[in-house]
Design an enzyme around this catalytic site. Structure first.
Site, PDB file in Angstrom:
ATOM      1  N   ASN A  19       0.839  -1.211   0.000  1.00 54.35           N
ATOM      2  CA  ASN A  19       0.000   0.000   0.000  1.00 54.35           C
ATOM      3  C   ASN A  19       0.871   1.258   0.000  1.00 54.35           C
ATOM      4  O   ASN A  19       0.559   2.228  -0.683  1.00 54.35           O
ATOM      5  CB  ASN A  19      -0.961  -0.005   1.194  1.00 54.35           C
ATOM      6  CG  ASN A  19      -2.217  -0.813   0.907  1.00 54.35           C
ATOM      7  OD1 ASN A  19      -3.066  -0.382   0.122  1.00 54.35           O
ATOM      8  ND2 ASN A  19      -2.329  -1.987   1.495  1.00 54.35           N
ATOM      9  N   LEU A  98      -3.681   1.145  18.414  1.00 55.79           N
ATOM     10  CA  LEU A  98      -3.228   2.459  18.882  1.00 55.79           C
ATOM     11  C   LEU A  98      -4.068   2.931  20.066  1.00 55.79           C
ATOM     12  O   LEU A  98      -5.284   2.688  20.111  1.00 55.79           O
ATOM     13  CB  LEU A  98      -3.312   3.463  17.738  1.00 55.79           C
ATOM     14  CG  LEU A  98      -2.324   3.183  16.595  1.00 55.79           C
ATOM     15  CD1 LEU A  98      -2.736   3.913  15.324  1.00 55.79           C
ATOM     16  CD2 LEU A  98      -0.906   3.561  17.004  1.00 55.79           C
ATOM     17  N   HIS A 114      -8.496  -1.578   5.868  1.00 56.00           N
ATOM     18  CA  HIS A 114      -8.715  -2.884   6.496  1.00 56.00           C
ATOM     19  C   HIS A 114      -9.250  -3.842   5.432  1.00 56.00           C
ATOM     20  O   HIS A 114     -10.158  -3.477   4.669  1.00 56.00           O
ATOM     21  CB  HIS A 114      -9.715  -2.742   7.649  1.00 56.00           C
ATOM     22  CG  HIS A 114      -9.917  -4.012   8.395  1.00 56.00           C
ATOM     23  ND1 HIS A 114      -8.967  -4.523   9.262  1.00 56.00           N
ATOM     24  CD2 HIS A 114     -10.935  -4.901   8.383  1.00 56.00           C
ATOM     25  CE1 HIS A 114      -9.404  -5.670   9.752  1.00 56.00           C
ATOM     26  NE2 HIS A 114     -10.600  -5.915   9.247  1.00 56.00           N
ATOM     27  N   THR A 146     -10.577   5.923  14.599  1.00 53.38           N
ATOM     28  CA  THR A 146     -11.008   6.359  15.927  1.00 53.38           C
ATOM     29  C   THR A 146     -10.448   5.335  16.903  1.00 53.38           C
ATOM     30  O   THR A 146      -9.815   4.353  16.476  1.00 53.38           O
ATOM     31  CB  THR A 146     -12.549   6.382  16.042  1.00 53.38           C
ATOM     32  OG1 THR A 146     -13.015   5.041  15.871  1.00 53.38           O
ATOM     33  CG2 THR A 146     -13.181   7.291  15.008  1.00 53.38           C
ATOM     34  N   LEU A 149     -11.437  -0.075  17.402  1.00 47.86           N
ATOM     35  CA  LEU A 149     -10.608  -0.859  16.479  1.00 47.86           C
ATOM     36  C   LEU A 149     -11.337  -1.181  15.171  1.00 47.86           C
ATOM     37  O   LEU A 149     -12.384  -1.832  15.190  1.00 47.86           O
ATOM     38  CB  LEU A 149     -10.161  -2.169  17.147  1.00 47.86           C
ATOM     39  CG  LEU A 149      -9.344  -3.132  16.265  1.00 47.86           C
ATOM     40  CD1 LEU A 149      -7.970  -2.560  15.949  1.00 47.86           C
ATOM     41  CD2 LEU A 149      -9.235  -4.503  16.914  1.00 47.86           C
TER      42      LEU A 149
END
Ligand code: GAR
Length: 223
Positions: A19, A98, A114, A146, A149
């Protein structure tokens, strides 16, 4: 007269960086009017770092195993990312969860891709889960990040068929072809100011996007 400043992108990776390569290619062929100013990997020796070096993009390794906990790793990661003064942070196969503190620091300026038709299959092993469930379609979703997850608001979604005999590798490569198109496109929309977040809801050209994101058409692709 000076040229207008190109938006600054920082890309976070953990692996092969295909990517990242799509972003490099798009910024070189001007389908993405942005500059990749830095790449950070939490793993040494990955192909993505080679891709960054080849494109003369500053890159660095920040090994999460050298930190006592997630909070201290994310605090240092946040400092490194901020030092590049990015307009947009791109998670490109960055396989770390994160902390809310990190996510909030870049809120509205951080995207992820994703490999599933979110909200289906957040988390890991998405391809196998789709095959095991007998699904007829899989895909990829670009979304704002956000602290939920793989749950942030969707921007673009591309669908591919699952055919009998598909292995996870075959399905993953079919999906990656789409990932490489939709991710730089989402970033370009953001950089052009066409993609905005209004009260947490993504809008394209002022129109609210569907819950699952803009439905990207595969009609004109090589798949
Ligand atoms: C991609 O398939 C991406 O969607 C996935 O990791 C792969 C990275 O490939 N990301 C996730 O699963 C995040 N939850 P790449 O390193 O070749 O870009």
């Amino acid at each position: 007269m000076t040229a207008p400043k190109r938006p600054r992108l920082v890309v976070l990776i953990s692996g092969s960086g295909s990517n990242l390569q799509a972003f490099i290619d798009a910024s070189q062929n001007s389908t993405l009017d942005a500059e990749i100013v830095g790449v950070v990997s939490n793993k040494a020796g990955v192909l993505g770092l080679e891709r960054a070096k080849k494109a003369h993009i500053p890159c660095e390794i920040l090994d999460h195993r050298e930190f006592a906990d997630r909070e201290s790793f994310d605090a240092e990661l946040g400092e490194r990312v901020s030092s590049y003064q990015p307009d947009l942070v791109i998670l490109a196969g960055f396989m770390r969860i994160l902390t809310p503190k990190f996510v909030n620091r870049f809120a509205g300026h951080i995207m992820n891709i994703h490999p599933s038709l979110l909200p289906k299959y957040p988390g890991l092993h998405t391809h196998q889960r789709a095959i095991d469930a007998g699904d007829h379609a899989a895909g990829a979703t670009v979304h704002f990040v956000t602290s939920d997850l793989d749950g942030g608001p969707a921007i673009i979604q591309a669908e591919v068929p699952i055919t009998s005999g598909d292995t996870t590798d075959i399905l993953a490569s079919r999906i990656l072809v789409q990932e490489h198109q939709i991710y730089p496109l989402a970033a370009q929309w953001f950089c052009e100011g066409r993609l905005t977040l209004n009260n947490g809801a993504p809008h394209l050209d002022g129109n609210a996007l569907p819950e699952t994101g803009f439905p990207f058409s595969t009609a004109n692709t090589e798949q």
